[in-house]
Structures are given as structure tokens and as C-alpha cells.
Enzyme design. Structure first.
Site, mmCIF file in Angstrom:
data_model
loop_
_atom_site.group_PDB
_atom_site.id
_atom_site.type_symbol
_atom_site.label_atom_id
_atom_site.label_comp_id
_atom_site.label_asym_id
_atom_site.label_seq_id
_atom_site.Cartn_x
_atom_site.Cartn_y
_atom_site.Cartn_z
ATOM 1 N N GLU A 208 19.407 73.395 5.790
ATOM 2 C CA GLU A 208 18.421 72.953 4.785
ATOM 3 C C GLU A 208 19.097 72.439 3.524
ATOM 4 O O GLU A 208 18.564 71.582 2.826
ATOM 5 C CB GLU A 208 17.480 74.110 4.411
ATOM 6 C CG GLU A 208 16.289 74.204 5.333
ATOM 7 C CD GLU A 208 15.197 75.144 4.830
ATOM 8 O OE1 GLU A 208 14.271 75.365 5.602
ATOM 9 O OE2 GLU A 208 15.258 75.654 3.698
ATOM 10 N N HIS B 223 30.943 83.586 27.091
ATOM 11 C CA HIS B 223 30.459 83.409 28.462
ATOM 12 C C HIS B 223 29.274 82.456 28.512
ATOM 13 O O HIS B 223 28.497 82.466 29.464
ATOM 14 C CB HIS B 223 30.099 84.777 29.049
ATOM 15 C CG HIS B 223 31.266 85.711 29.026
ATOM 16 N ND1 HIS B 223 32.131 85.834 30.081
ATOM 17 C CD2 HIS B 223 31.753 86.494 28.029
ATOM 18 C CE1 HIS B 223 33.084 86.699 29.753
ATOM 19 N NE2 HIS B 223 32.882 87.107 28.509
ATOM 20 N N LYS C 68 5.066 71.369 6.054
ATOM 21 C CA LYS C 68 4.115 72.359 5.514
ATOM 22 C C LYS C 68 2.817 71.666 5.113
ATOM 23 O O LYS C 68 1.723 72.135 5.418
ATOM 24 C CB LYS C 68 4.707 73.042 4.269
ATOM 25 C CG LYS C 68 5.684 74.169 4.540
ATOM 26 C CD LYS C 68 5.946 74.925 3.222
ATOM 27 C CE LYS C 68 7.029 75.975 3.372
ATOM 28 N NZ LYS C 68 7.240 76.756 2.150
#
Ligand code: PA5
Length: 462
Positions: free
Chosen positions: A294, A323, A436
Site C-alpha cells: 500500500e 516445500h 471502498k
């Protein structure tokens, strides 16, 4: 103090094509870095600079109020439930996962020394919310709702659900089960808190969500579950002092910021992997991902030019992700800088019993899991270097409040310095705000009718 080893980013180890001449670069950038550090420390007290997070370690007042409230409610609640998202949750999750005993919520009251269990709700999945509320006794729960803006839809919808149940169960007294952390004056949560009479804490001005972990956003939950907040604050202060040093050769945040910046801009390595070799530090990677992404992912630079830049952060965990991801990091595109976090001493020394000596795993017997984990960290960073993949190692003597605070604060300063090197505003997030706003529009919030219309048209097209 925590340490940074950057030798595996140097051309002497990983070759000219992929490595930097770090000594020469430190000299080249000596002045610019000194100016950046000096400037950040000068600007930090000025309003509107979004640098107040650099002062959080010195906020005696917050520390006092947090400790006072925590001791006042001590023994009253079996659970703490934190409602928040993004910067209002990730720092709290990173630090409590690091510092509480593992599997905290599964321990008995006695094993937790009578301290409350701790839950974070940082998403709005209807199944997980319903699942949590189906077993959590809200009457015995202190709900800490955290939102700087006071209006984030995810957090406020969670809070509306929880408040409703609490009020049904406790009547008007429900308010003693709520503590709100939000802006000191503005926002809907502030308005509600005043109307309903909640205890409140403040997200200070000029502290963005992802830089707020050492404000009451983090310190309050830490104190409520019995963490030593003084130790945490000491870690921030000592690291702050060390990082005030304007000499890049003495400043690990500046070193790592510059290495990442040059690896991206000169060597085309714009992915930054955070890989702690400690399960307790697992959520530090999540927190770092938000901080780095951000803060640095921006379409305009500070001069208004279109740049569309930003390194992409990736979370990993050692040894587990050896892994899973390391095959790609060793042999795939050479486009990453890997940050290892290595821990010197663990709380426990866990010996592997000397059994099965007659088999191929006999060599493990009599060693410790500690040795094995750190051997894997060392082996992995050397193999990466063999493949000419740049990597740096941050070392913590141990995972305690002092060191974890240093680590997070160092990464915050590193991010701020990187923002200056990229010449972007590391403290805004217009890309998040737009989503938003669209959500508000889709959910029918007043004042967003125009966006709703535009959205409807766009959604119909796609
Ligand atoms: O770092 C940020 O600013 C964001 O991630 C916010 O923390 C997040 O969007 C939540 O915002 P708020 O605290 O206003 O609810």
C-alpha cells in the site's frame, strides 16, 4: 539490536548480473540517504505529513491510559474480540501471534494465567463470523472495535452484528463490553461512541492504518492480553534512536530500503519475499505485505508523473515454504529479493530423540529442532546465492517484545525511506479508497448515488 546481513545481495557473491556493488552504492547514495533520514526526522512533527507514527514510541500518555484501562478491566472478561481490517488488524495479529504462547486460545485459564483469549475478526465471511459467534460468549467478551475512519464497511457491519447481540443479552450495560479505537473527533464510530457512552481510545492524527500498530490500535489489545507494553515501547525507542543515524553504513533500514530500490530499478527484481524462520513471526509477513504494497504501489510520483511503480511483496514461512515456493525462487525468474528472518534463541530447546539410529534418519537423533530450523534457513539462503538470487537476512536474538517491536519499526522506517527513493507518497492509498467508495455505492450509502449509477453501467458492460 536486530541485525541485517546483505552479503548475498552483493555482486561478489551472486555475480555482476544480479548483484549490486553494495559498497559503491552506499557511497553513491550516502548524501541522498542522509538527506532523506534528516528530512523525515524534521518533518515528523509537522501536521499533514503522516509521520506521527515516528513519535508513537514516545507517547507516555497513550501508554499510561492503555495500561490503566487494562488493569481496570483485568479479570472481568474471558475473551477479547478485536474487530478491524487492514492496518487496524494486521499489526495486532502480527505482534500477538509472535508474543503470546502458541495456541493461546486453546490453553486453560491456568495456563493463560487467567488472561483472556484473543480473537481477531478481520474479514466479513458470513460463515466465519457466524462460526465465531456460535461459541463465543459475548457477555464475557470485551469487544475492541478499531477503525480510524470510523466508517469502514467491513468493520462497521461486524460491529453492528455484535452490538445487536450484546444489547439483547446485556441491555444498556452492553456498552461496558465495548471499547472503540478511532479518530479523536471525526467519523461515524466516534459519533456512535459518544452517543452510546463507550470507552474510547484514539488513532492519532497523521498516523495511517498500516503505520498504527504502536498506537492504541495495537497497544490496547497487547495490554489486555497481558503483554509487556513497556518492553515493546523500549524496543521502538532503541530502534528509533539507531535509525536516526544518517550514515547509511550504520542504518539497517536505509540499507535494506536502498538494496530493494536498486534491485528493482537496476536489476529488474521487483518482488520482495518476507520469509521468517519462526512460526511465531508468520503474521509479520502479512503485515509487511500490506505495509510494502500500500505504501509503494502508486501510479503517480510526487511530481504528478505517471509512474505505476511498486515492488510486489510476497509472504512465505520457513521451513514450510521451502516445500512450496523455493523451487520457483531458485530456478524460476530471477526477479525477487528474499528477506529471511532468522531467530537466534527460541523459548524452547527441543531435542530430537536418538532413535532409529539404524536408519537414514539416525543423524537427526540427539540434535535439536532449533538446529534443524536454522540449518534449513542457512542452507536455503546459501543455495539461493548459489543460484545468484539476491537475499538478505534479518537476525533477531529472540522473539520477544523488545526485538519484535524493533523489527516492525525498522520495516516501517525502511518503507518510508523506500518511498522517498521511489519519490512516491508512501502514506496515501487512493487505490484502496476508490474500492471502498464503490462498495458504499453498491450498498446504497447516502451520497454515493452517482457512483452507484456509474457502477451499474460498468458492471452491465463487464
Ligand atoms: O493502511 C490503511 O490505511 C488501511 O489498510 C486501513 O487500515 C484499512 O482500510 C482500515 O481502515 P479503517 O481503520 O479506517 O477502518
Amino acid at each position: 539490536m536486530i541485525k541485517l546481513n546483505y552479503q548475498n545481495a552483493d555482486k561478489s557473491i551472486i555475480g555482476e548480473e544480479n548483484g549490486l556493488d553494495i559498497d559503491a552504492e552506499f557511497s553513491n547514495y550516502k548524501e541522498q540517504i542522509a538527506n532523506i533520514i534528516g528530512d523525515l526526522n524534521k518533518r515528523k512533527d509537522k501536521p499533514g505529513q503522516w509521520l506521527q507514527w515516528m513519535n508513537l514510541g514516545y507517547s507516555e500518555e497513550t501508554l499510561w491510559y492503555v495500561k490503566e484501562y487494562a488493569s481496570m478491566v483485568e479479570g472481568r472478561f474471558e475473551n477479547i474480540l478485536v474487530l478491524g481490517i487492514g492496518g487496524s488488524a494486521l499489526g495486532g495479529m502480527a505482534v500477538t501471534e509472535a508474543l503470546l504462547k502458541p495456541y493461546w486460545n486453546y490453553l486453560s485459564d491456568e495456563q493463560r494465567n487467567g488472561l483472556p483469549r484473543l480473537f481477531f475478526l478481520d474479514n466479513i465471511d458470513p460463515d466465519t463470523i457466524t462460526g465465531l459467534l456460535s461459541f463465543l460468549d459475548l457477555k464475557k467478551t470485551l469487544v475492541n472495535v478499531i477503525t480510524k475512519s470510523g466508517s469502514t464497511a467491513e468493520t462497521m457491519s461486524q460491529f453492528m452484528i455484535v452490538k445487536n447481540i450484546l444489547e439483547q443479552e446485556l441491555g444498556a450495560d452492553y456498552r461496558y463490553n465495548v471499547v472503540a479505537t478511532t479518530d479523536k473527533k471525526t467519523g461515524i464510530l466516534r459519533q456512535i461512541a459518544e452517543q452510546e457512552g463507550y470507552k474510547t481510545f484514539v488513532v492519532p492524527d497523521d498516523v495511517g492504518g498500516r503505520f498504527s500498530v504502536f498506537s492504541a490500535v495495537g497497544l490496547l489489545p497487547f495490554a489486555l492480553v497481558g503483554l509487556d507494553v513497556d518492553e515493546i515501547v523500549n524496543g521502538i525507542k532503541d530502534m528509533d534512536l539507531a535509525l536516526k543515524n544518517t550514515d547509511i553504513r550504520e542504518n539497517i533500514a536505509a540499507q535494506n530500503a536502498l538494496i530493494h530500490y536498486l534491485m528493482d530499478t537496476k536489476k529488474g527484481k521487483n518482488l520482495s519475499v518476507m520469509m521468517p524462520y519462526s512460526s511465531k513471526l508468520k503474521y509479520v509477513s502479512d503485515w509487511y505485505v500490506q505495509l510494502w504494497a500500500e505504501s509503494l504501489g502508486k501510479n503517480k510520483d510526487k511530481n504528478g508523473n505517471d509512474v505505476h511503480i511498486g515492488p510486489t511483496p510476497i509472504k512465505a514461512l520457513g521451513a514450510t515454504d521451502q516445500h512450496s515456493q523455493i523451487q520457483l525462487y531458485n530456478e524460476g525468474p530471477n526477479d525477487k529479493v528474499i528477506n529471511f528472518i532468522r531467530v537466534g534463541e527460541f523459548d524452547n530447546n527441543l531435542e530430537i530423540p536418538p532413535i532409529f539410529e539404524y536408519t537414514g534418519i539416525g543423524y537427526l537423533g540427539g540434535k535439536t529442532v532449533n538446529q534443524l530450523l536454522n540449518a534449513e534457513a542457512d542452507a536455503t539462503r546459501v543455495v539461493l546465492a548459489d543460484y545468484q538470487r539476491p537475499n538478505v537476512t534479518i537476525t533477531l536474538d529472540r522473539v520477544d517484545g523488545y526485538n519484535v517491536a524493533q523489527l516492525l519499526y525498522m520495516l516501517e522506517i525502511q518503507t518510508a525511506i523506500a518511498g522517498e527513493l521511489y519519490n512516491v507518497d508512501a502514506f496515501n492509498q487512493p487505490g484502496v479508497e476508490q474500492a471502498k467508495n464503490y462498495t458504499y455505492a453498491l450498498m446504497g450509502r447516502k451520497g454515493y448515488e452517482e457512483s452507484a449509477q456509474v457502477l451499474k453501467e460498468k458492471m452491465a458492460v463487464s
